[in-house]
Design a protein around this motif. Structure first.
Motif, short mmCIF file in Angstrom:
data_model
loop_
_atom_site.label_atom_id
_atom_site.label_comp_id
_atom_site.label_asym_id
_atom_site.label_seq_id
_atom_site.Cartn_x
_atom_site.Cartn_y
_atom_site.Cartn_z
N UNK A 181 0.92 -1.16 0.09
CA UNK A 181 -0.06 0.22 0.13
C UNK A 181 0.77 1.11 0.06
N UNK A 182 0.23 2.46 -0.39
CA UNK A 182 1.01 3.66 -0.45
C UNK A 182 1.71 4.26 0.90
N UNK A 183 2.63 4.58 0.90
CA UNK A 183 3.17 4.90 2.30
C UNK A 183 4.17 3.88 2.84
N UNK A 184 3.58 2.73 2.87
CA UNK A 184 4.34 1.58 3.42
C UNK A 184 5.36 0.91 2.22
N UNK A 185 5.02 1.38 0.93
CA UNK A 185 5.97 0.67 -0.03
C UNK A 185 7.07 1.76 0.13
N UNK A 186 6.93 3.07 0.21
CA UNK A 186 8.36 3.73 0.08
C UNK A 186 9.25 3.47 1.12
N UNK A 243 12.65 6.76 -6.85
CA UNK A 243 12.09 5.88 -5.89
C UNK A 243 10.61 6.44 -5.57
N UNK A 244 10.56 7.61 -5.21
CA UNK A 244 9.21 8.23 -4.67
C UNK A 244 8.22 8.20 -5.89
N UNK A 246 1.14 6.89 -5.12
CA UNK A 246 -0.40 6.37 -5.50
C UNK A 246 -0.86 6.92 -6.91
N UNK A 247 -0.21 8.18 -7.31
CA UNK A 247 -0.58 8.87 -8.56
C UNK A 247 0.28 8.46 -10.02
#
Length: 299
Positions: A28-33, A69-70, A75-76
Protein backbone atom coordinates in the motif's frame (compact mmCIF):
# COMPACT_ATOMS: atom_id res chain seq x y z
CA UNK A 1 22.49 2.87 -14.88
CA UNK A 2 22.83 5.27 -12.00
CA UNK A 3 26.36 6.57 -11.45
CA UNK A 4 26.58 4.62 -8.20
CA UNK A 5 25.66 1.31 -9.85
CA UNK A 6 27.90 1.91 -12.86
CA UNK A 7 30.86 2.77 -10.63
CA UNK A 8 30.27 -0.29 -8.45
CA UNK A 9 30.13 -2.64 -11.44
CA UNK A 10 33.24 -1.10 -12.97
CA UNK A 11 35.09 -1.58 -9.69
CA UNK A 12 33.87 -5.16 -9.24
CA UNK A 13 31.88 -4.23 -6.14
CA UNK A 14 28.88 -6.35 -5.14
CA UNK A 15 25.55 -5.12 -6.55
CA UNK A 16 22.05 -6.47 -5.82
CA UNK A 17 19.10 -5.86 -8.14
CA UNK A 18 15.68 -5.12 -6.63
CA UNK A 19 12.34 -5.21 -8.44
CA UNK A 20 9.73 -2.44 -8.48
CA UNK A 21 6.44 -4.33 -8.96
CA UNK A 22 6.43 -5.15 -5.24
CA UNK A 23 6.60 -1.42 -4.54
CA UNK A 24 4.12 -0.15 -7.12
CA UNK A 25 1.59 -2.99 -7.01
CA UNK A 26 2.30 -5.19 -4.00
CA UNK A 27 2.35 -2.83 -1.01
CA UNK A 28 0.00 0.00 0.00
CA UNK A 29 1.05 3.65 -0.52
CA UNK A 30 3.26 4.97 2.23
CA UNK A 31 4.35 1.56 3.36
CA UNK A 32 5.82 0.82 -0.06
CA UNK A 33 8.21 3.78 0.09
CA UNK A 34 9.25 2.89 3.62
CA UNK A 35 9.99 -0.69 2.53
CA UNK A 36 11.80 0.51 -0.61
CA UNK A 37 14.16 2.62 1.46
CA UNK A 38 14.68 -0.15 4.00
CA UNK A 39 15.47 -2.63 1.24
CA UNK A 40 18.16 -0.40 -0.21
CA UNK A 41 19.63 0.31 3.23
CA UNK A 42 19.61 -3.41 4.08
CA UNK A 43 21.68 -4.12 0.97
CA UNK A 44 24.11 -1.33 1.85
CA UNK A 45 24.45 -2.52 5.44
CA UNK A 46 25.53 -5.95 4.14
CA UNK A 47 28.27 -4.44 1.97
CA UNK A 48 26.65 -4.24 -1.47
CA UNK A 49 25.14 -1.55 -3.69
CA UNK A 50 21.35 -1.67 -4.30
CA UNK A 51 19.98 -1.29 -7.83
CA UNK A 52 16.21 -0.87 -7.81
CA UNK A 53 14.94 -1.30 -11.38
CA UNK A 54 12.00 0.35 -13.15
CA UNK A 55 11.02 1.94 -16.47
CA UNK A 56 10.19 5.66 -16.39
CA UNK A 57 9.18 7.65 -19.46
CA UNK A 58 10.46 4.99 -21.82
CA UNK A 59 13.85 4.60 -20.12
CA UNK A 60 14.91 1.41 -18.33
CA UNK A 61 16.59 2.52 -15.10
CA UNK A 62 18.99 0.34 -13.12
CA UNK A 63 19.43 2.14 -9.82
CA UNK A 64 16.88 4.82 -8.91
CA UNK A 65 17.47 8.26 -7.44
CA UNK A 66 15.49 9.17 -4.28
CA UNK A 67 13.08 11.19 -6.42
CA UNK A 68 12.60 8.32 -8.87
CA UNK A 69 12.00 5.90 -6.01
CA UNK A 70 9.32 8.24 -4.62
CA UNK A 71 7.70 8.39 -8.04
CA UNK A 72 7.56 4.60 -8.33
CA UNK A 73 5.89 4.42 -4.90
CA UNK A 74 3.45 7.28 -5.48
CA UNK A 75 -0.25 6.31 -5.65
CA UNK A 76 -0.59 8.78 -8.55
CA UNK A 77 2.19 7.21 -10.64
CA UNK A 78 -0.13 4.80 -12.53
CA UNK A 79 2.73 2.51 -13.50
CA UNK A 80 2.05 -0.48 -15.74
CA UNK A 81 3.09 -3.93 -14.56
CA UNK A 82 5.90 -4.92 -16.91
CA UNK A 83 6.90 -8.49 -17.59
CA UNK A 84 9.56 -9.18 -20.23
CA UNK A 85 7.03 -9.24 -23.07
CA UNK A 86 5.96 -5.70 -22.15
CA UNK A 87 9.39 -4.05 -22.12
CA UNK A 88 9.74 -3.44 -25.87
CA UNK A 89 6.33 -1.79 -26.42
CA UNK A 90 6.68 0.25 -23.22
CA UNK A 91 10.12 1.58 -24.16
CA UNK A 92 9.07 2.31 -27.74
CA UNK A 93 5.98 4.23 -26.63
CA UNK A 94 7.72 6.18 -23.87
CA UNK A 95 5.53 4.81 -21.09
CA UNK A 96 6.38 3.97 -17.48
CA UNK A 97 6.10 0.75 -15.53
CA UNK A 98 7.23 -1.36 -12.61
CA UNK A 99 9.29 -4.44 -13.43
CA UNK A 100 8.36 -7.99 -12.43
CA UNK A 101 10.81 -10.79 -11.63
CA UNK A 102 11.14 -11.63 -15.35
CA UNK A 103 11.85 -8.14 -16.62
CA UNK A 104 13.99 -7.19 -13.62
CA UNK A 105 16.15 -10.28 -14.11
CA UNK A 106 16.74 -9.49 -17.78
CA UNK A 107 17.51 -5.80 -17.20
CA UNK A 108 19.82 -6.65 -14.31
CA UNK A 109 21.70 -9.23 -16.37
CA UNK A 110 21.96 -6.83 -19.31
CA UNK A 111 23.54 -4.28 -16.98
CA UNK A 112 26.00 -6.87 -15.66
CA UNK A 113 24.36 -7.63 -12.30
CA UNK A 114 24.38 -11.27 -11.22
CA UNK A 115 22.31 -11.25 -8.01
CA UNK A 116 18.66 -10.28 -7.59
CA UNK A 117 16.53 -10.22 -4.42
CA UNK A 118 12.75 -10.45 -4.47
CA UNK A 119 9.86 -11.75 -2.38
CA UNK A 120 8.49 -14.71 -4.30
CA UNK A 121 8.73 -16.19 -7.78
CA UNK A 122 5.89 -16.49 -10.19
CA UNK A 123 4.98 -20.00 -11.19
CA UNK A 124 2.28 -22.39 -12.35
CA UNK A 125 -1.15 -21.16 -11.28
CA UNK A 126 -3.55 -23.39 -9.43
CA UNK A 127 -6.70 -24.09 -11.44
CA UNK A 128 -9.95 -22.65 -10.05
CA UNK A 129 -12.43 -25.08 -8.51
CA UNK A 130 -13.84 -27.37 -11.19
CA UNK A 131 -11.09 -26.68 -13.74
CA UNK A 132 -8.46 -29.24 -14.68
CA UNK A 133 -5.81 -26.81 -15.96
CA UNK A 134 -5.40 -23.11 -16.77
CA UNK A 135 -2.11 -23.29 -18.73
CA UNK A 136 -1.22 -20.13 -16.81
CA UNK A 137 2.55 -20.27 -16.23
CA UNK A 138 4.54 -17.23 -15.19
CA UNK A 139 7.12 -15.82 -17.60
CA UNK A 140 9.51 -15.78 -14.61
CA UNK A 141 10.24 -19.47 -15.15
CA UNK A 142 11.12 -19.17 -18.82
CA UNK A 143 13.38 -16.19 -18.15
CA UNK A 144 15.22 -18.04 -15.37
CA UNK A 145 15.80 -20.91 -17.76
CA UNK A 146 17.91 -18.70 -20.04
CA UNK A 147 19.24 -15.87 -17.85
CA UNK A 148 22.31 -16.48 -15.67
CA UNK A 149 21.25 -14.65 -12.53
CA UNK A 150 20.85 -15.74 -8.91
CA UNK A 151 17.36 -15.00 -7.60
CA UNK A 152 17.02 -14.94 -3.82
CA UNK A 153 13.39 -15.46 -2.84
CA UNK A 154 11.13 -17.17 -0.31
CA UNK A 155 10.02 -19.75 -2.82
CA UNK A 156 7.08 -18.99 -5.05
CA UNK A 157 3.89 -17.48 -3.73
CA UNK A 158 1.84 -20.07 -1.86
CA UNK A 159 -1.18 -19.20 -4.03
CA UNK A 160 0.58 -21.12 -6.83
CA UNK A 161 1.01 -24.79 -7.67
CA UNK A 162 4.39 -25.29 -6.02
CA UNK A 163 5.04 -28.93 -7.08
CA UNK A 164 4.29 -28.10 -10.72
CA UNK A 165 6.49 -24.98 -10.55
CA UNK A 166 9.42 -26.97 -9.19
CA UNK A 167 8.97 -29.45 -12.04
CA UNK A 168 9.14 -26.62 -14.58
CA UNK A 169 12.32 -25.26 -12.96
CA UNK A 170 13.86 -28.75 -13.16
CA UNK A 171 12.95 -28.99 -16.84
CA UNK A 172 14.57 -25.58 -17.44
CA UNK A 173 17.78 -26.75 -15.69
CA UNK A 174 17.46 -24.14 -12.96
CA UNK A 175 19.21 -25.30 -9.75
CA UNK A 176 17.11 -24.81 -6.61
CA UNK A 177 19.01 -24.28 -3.37
CA UNK A 178 17.47 -24.21 0.10
CA UNK A 179 19.17 -21.81 2.50
CA UNK A 180 19.58 -23.59 5.82
CA UNK A 181 16.52 -25.77 5.19
CA UNK A 182 15.72 -29.18 3.74
CA UNK A 183 12.17 -28.31 2.69
CA UNK A 184 11.19 -25.77 0.06
CA UNK A 185 9.57 -22.64 1.55
CA UNK A 186 6.11 -21.46 0.54
CA UNK A 187 6.35 -17.66 0.77
CA UNK A 188 4.07 -16.89 3.76
CA UNK A 189 4.93 -20.33 5.22
CA UNK A 190 8.39 -21.65 6.05
CA UNK A 191 7.75 -25.03 4.44
CA UNK A 192 5.75 -26.41 1.55
CA UNK A 193 6.51 -29.97 2.69
CA UNK A 194 8.52 -30.56 -0.49
CA UNK A 195 12.26 -31.31 -0.34
CA UNK A 196 14.83 -28.92 -1.79
CA UNK A 197 17.25 -30.59 -4.23
CA UNK A 198 20.29 -28.97 -2.61
CA UNK A 199 20.85 -27.44 0.81
CA UNK A 200 23.39 -24.65 1.46
CA UNK A 201 24.14 -23.19 4.87
CA UNK A 202 26.19 -20.04 4.33
CA UNK A 203 26.79 -17.34 1.68
CA UNK A 204 30.15 -18.82 0.69
CA UNK A 205 28.51 -22.16 -0.14
CA UNK A 206 25.88 -20.37 -2.22
CA UNK A 207 28.52 -18.41 -4.11
CA UNK A 208 30.53 -21.56 -4.82
CA UNK A 209 27.46 -23.35 -6.21
CA UNK A 210 26.49 -20.38 -8.39
CA UNK A 211 30.02 -19.90 -9.72
CA UNK A 212 30.33 -23.59 -10.57
CA UNK A 213 26.93 -23.65 -12.31
CA UNK A 214 27.87 -20.68 -14.47
CA UNK A 215 30.76 -22.63 -15.98
CA UNK A 216 28.34 -25.05 -17.61
CA UNK A 217 24.97 -23.36 -18.07
CA UNK A 218 23.28 -20.07 -18.93
CA UNK A 219 20.26 -20.71 -16.71
CA UNK A 220 19.63 -18.90 -13.46
CA UNK A 221 19.78 -20.23 -9.91
CA UNK A 222 17.04 -20.03 -7.27
CA UNK A 223 18.06 -19.57 -3.65
CA UNK A 224 15.02 -20.29 -1.45
CA UNK A 225 15.21 -18.46 1.88
CA UNK A 226 12.25 -19.09 4.22
CA UNK A 227 10.33 -16.26 5.86
CA UNK A 228 11.74 -15.51 9.34
CA UNK A 229 10.10 -17.81 11.89
CA UNK A 230 8.65 -14.95 13.93
CA UNK A 231 6.90 -13.54 10.83
CA UNK A 232 5.40 -16.77 9.43
CA UNK A 233 1.63 -16.70 8.91
CA UNK A 234 -0.59 -19.05 10.87
CA UNK A 235 -1.05 -22.09 8.62
CA UNK A 236 -4.77 -22.56 9.31
CA UNK A 237 -5.42 -18.89 8.48
CA UNK A 238 -3.28 -19.17 5.36
CA UNK A 239 -5.07 -22.28 4.08
CA UNK A 240 -8.50 -20.76 4.68
CA UNK A 241 -7.60 -17.53 2.85
CA UNK A 242 -6.16 -19.49 -0.06
CA UNK A 243 -9.33 -21.53 -0.49
CA UNK A 244 -11.46 -18.37 -0.28
CA UNK A 245 -9.22 -16.57 -2.76
CA UNK A 246 -9.42 -19.33 -5.35
CA UNK A 247 -13.21 -19.32 -5.07
CA UNK A 248 -13.19 -15.54 -5.50
CA UNK A 249 -11.09 -15.79 -8.65
CA UNK A 250 -13.46 -18.38 -10.09
CA UNK A 251 -16.56 -16.31 -9.27
CA UNK A 252 -15.11 -13.17 -10.86
CA UNK A 253 -13.74 -15.14 -13.83
CA UNK A 254 -10.33 -13.57 -13.35
CA UNK A 255 -7.60 -14.78 -15.70
CA UNK A 256 -3.93 -14.31 -16.56
CA UNK A 257 -1.85 -11.64 -14.88
CA UNK A 258 -4.89 -10.36 -12.94
CA UNK A 259 -5.10 -13.52 -10.82
CA UNK A 260 -2.16 -12.86 -8.49
CA UNK A 261 -3.16 -9.27 -7.56
CA UNK A 262 -6.71 -10.41 -6.71
CA UNK A 263 -5.48 -13.27 -4.54
CA UNK A 264 -2.87 -11.15 -2.76
CA UNK A 265 -5.37 -8.38 -2.11
CA UNK A 266 -7.69 -10.92 -0.50
CA UNK A 267 -4.83 -12.14 1.69
CA UNK A 268 -3.89 -8.61 2.73
CA UNK A 269 -7.46 -7.59 3.53
CA UNK A 270 -8.77 -10.76 5.14
CA UNK A 271 -5.67 -11.45 7.23
CA UNK A 272 -5.84 -8.12 9.00
CA UNK A 273 -2.41 -7.18 7.66
CA UNK A 274 -0.63 -10.39 8.74
CA UNK A 275 0.26 -11.25 5.16
CA UNK A 276 1.69 -7.77 4.58
CA UNK A 277 3.87 -8.12 7.68
CA UNK A 278 5.13 -11.50 6.47
CA UNK A 279 5.78 -10.13 2.98
CA UNK A 280 7.81 -7.24 4.32
CA UNK A 281 9.84 -9.43 6.67
CA UNK A 282 10.73 -12.00 4.03
CA UNK A 283 11.74 -9.54 1.33
CA UNK A 284 14.03 -7.69 3.76
CA UNK A 285 15.60 -10.99 4.82
CA UNK A 286 16.11 -11.92 1.16
CA UNK A 287 17.77 -8.59 0.39
CA UNK A 288 20.21 -9.06 3.27
CA UNK A 289 21.07 -12.60 2.18
CA UNK A 290 21.43 -11.58 -1.47
CA UNK A 291 23.88 -8.85 -0.50
CA UNK A 292 26.01 -11.25 1.54
CA UNK A 293 26.12 -13.72 -1.36
CA UNK A 294 26.92 -10.91 -3.84
CA UNK A 295 29.87 -9.90 -1.66
CA UNK A 296 31.15 -13.50 -1.77
CA UNK A 297 30.72 -13.71 -5.54
CA UNK A 298 32.55 -10.39 -6.00
CA UNK A 299 35.56 -11.88 -4.20
Amino acid sequence: MSAEVADALAAGTAVVALESTLLAHGLPPGRNLEVARRLEQTVRDAGAVPATIAVLDGRPLVGLSPAQLERVCSPDAELDKLSLRDLGPTLAQGRSGATTVASTAVLAHTAGIGVFATGGLGGVHLPPPGAACTWDVSADLGVLGRTPILVVCSGMKSILDIPATLEVLETRSVPVLGYGVDEFPAFYLRSSGLPVPHRVDDPAAVAAAVAAHRHFADSGVVLANPVPAESEMDKDLHDRLLAEGLELVAERRVHGSDVTPVLLEHFHTASGGASLDANEALVLANAALAARVAVELAR
